[in-house]
Structures are given as C-alpha cells and as structure tokens.
Design a protein around this motif. Sequence first.
Motif, PDB file in Angstrom:
ATOM      1  N   SER A 137       0.863  -1.178   0.000  1.00 52.74           N
ATOM      2  CA  SER A 137       0.000   0.000   0.000  1.00 52.74           C
ATOM      3  C   SER A 137       0.902   1.232   0.000  1.00 52.74           C
ATOM      4  CB  SER A 137      -0.895  -0.015   1.243  1.00 52.74           C
ATOM      5  OG  SER A 137      -0.099   0.157   2.406  1.00 52.74           O
TER       6      SER A 137
ATOM      7  N   PHE B  41      -6.812  -6.723   4.783  1.00 55.83           N
ATOM      8  CA  PHE B  41      -6.261  -6.116   3.570  1.00 55.83           C
ATOM      9  C   PHE B  41      -4.994  -6.868   3.150  1.00 55.83           C
ATOM     10  CE2 PHE B  41      -7.938  -2.706   6.402  1.00 55.83           C
ATOM     11  CZ  PHE B  41      -9.111  -2.445   5.712  1.00 55.83           C
TER      12      PHE B  41
ATOM     13  N   TYR C 111      -5.370  -3.528  -3.037  1.00 57.61           N
ATOM     14  CA  TYR C 111      -4.733  -2.688  -2.024  1.00 57.61           C
ATOM     15  C   TYR C 111      -3.373  -2.162  -2.447  1.00 57.61           C
ATOM     16  CZ  TYR C 111      -8.528  -4.831   0.429  1.00 57.61           C
ATOM     17  OH  TYR C 111      -9.790  -5.263   0.769  1.00 57.61           O
TER      18      TYR C 111
END
Length: 161
Positions: free
Chosen positions: A38, A64, A71
């Motif tokens: 991310s 996630f 992501y």
Amino acid sequence: MSEYRIGHGYDVHRLAFDRKLIVGGVDIPFDKGLLGHSDADVLTHAVMDAVIGALALGDIGKLFPDNDEAYKGADSILLAKQVCAVMRERGYRVGNIDATVIAQAPKMSPHIENMRRNLACAFDTDISNVSVKATTEEKLGFTGTGEGISAHAVCILVTDK
C-alpha cells in the motif's frame, strides 16, 4: 455498564528511493519513502492493528492482504476508515489512541498535529483522544541507521453494551 478492550499494534517498513513518505496520512518531504504494497503508512498501520487487535480480529493482513491487487498503493487513511466501520458495526468507539513513531530522520514533530487530525478523522473521534509521539533510537538499530521507520500504537475501545 461500559465494556473496554485494549489493543496493541506494531508496524515497520524499509525506507527506499522513489517512494513517497506517508506517515499518519501526511506526505512528508524526504528523499526516501516507505516500501510496501500500500502507501506503507507505518503509523496508520500500527493504529489499525491496535484497533483490529482490540476487536480480536487478527491484524491488517487479514482484512487487507498484501497479495490483493485491490490494495496496491492504497491510501492507508481510507483503509483506517474501513477499520473504523468494522469497529462501529461491533458497537465500539475509540476511547483513546496512543502511538509512537520511531525514526532517525526526518523529524516528525512538525507533522504530528496533522497526523493526529488525520487519525482522529479516520477513526471518527475527537483529536483529544489521539496522541502521536515521535522518537529516534540514537542511531541504534535499523531505524537508527535510517534503514526504516517503525511505529507502536495502543488503543482503548469502549462500548456501552
């Protein structure tokens, strides 16, 4: 009668060239940024882990996964808002968050109020419930040599069940 839950979170990311340095949702001018799937926002990740841990839901990797393309490059503050929604669905609210960023450089102090504001907004709480501190490790360890940045966070969640 109120019920309380306590959570602890920890995260670490390596510093790398050609990456933005995002900490607590703040884009900090620096020659390196944090490496991750991310945006690698180490502070927000630690806080999310604290909240997820208090809810006994594991860690951010469960919600996630880093092998999910959805992501890749994700804004961690937006992910934190999703964690907040999960927290609210279970009937909890933030009592307080206390977090520490460990970085030799750059200086975090000029950005702390914005970090507090961003985290308070993401977790739908007053800024007075969010503490962010920063420290160095006196040039010791991977953070002290400038290889990475880490963060610790604790939170108390409250419900009036």
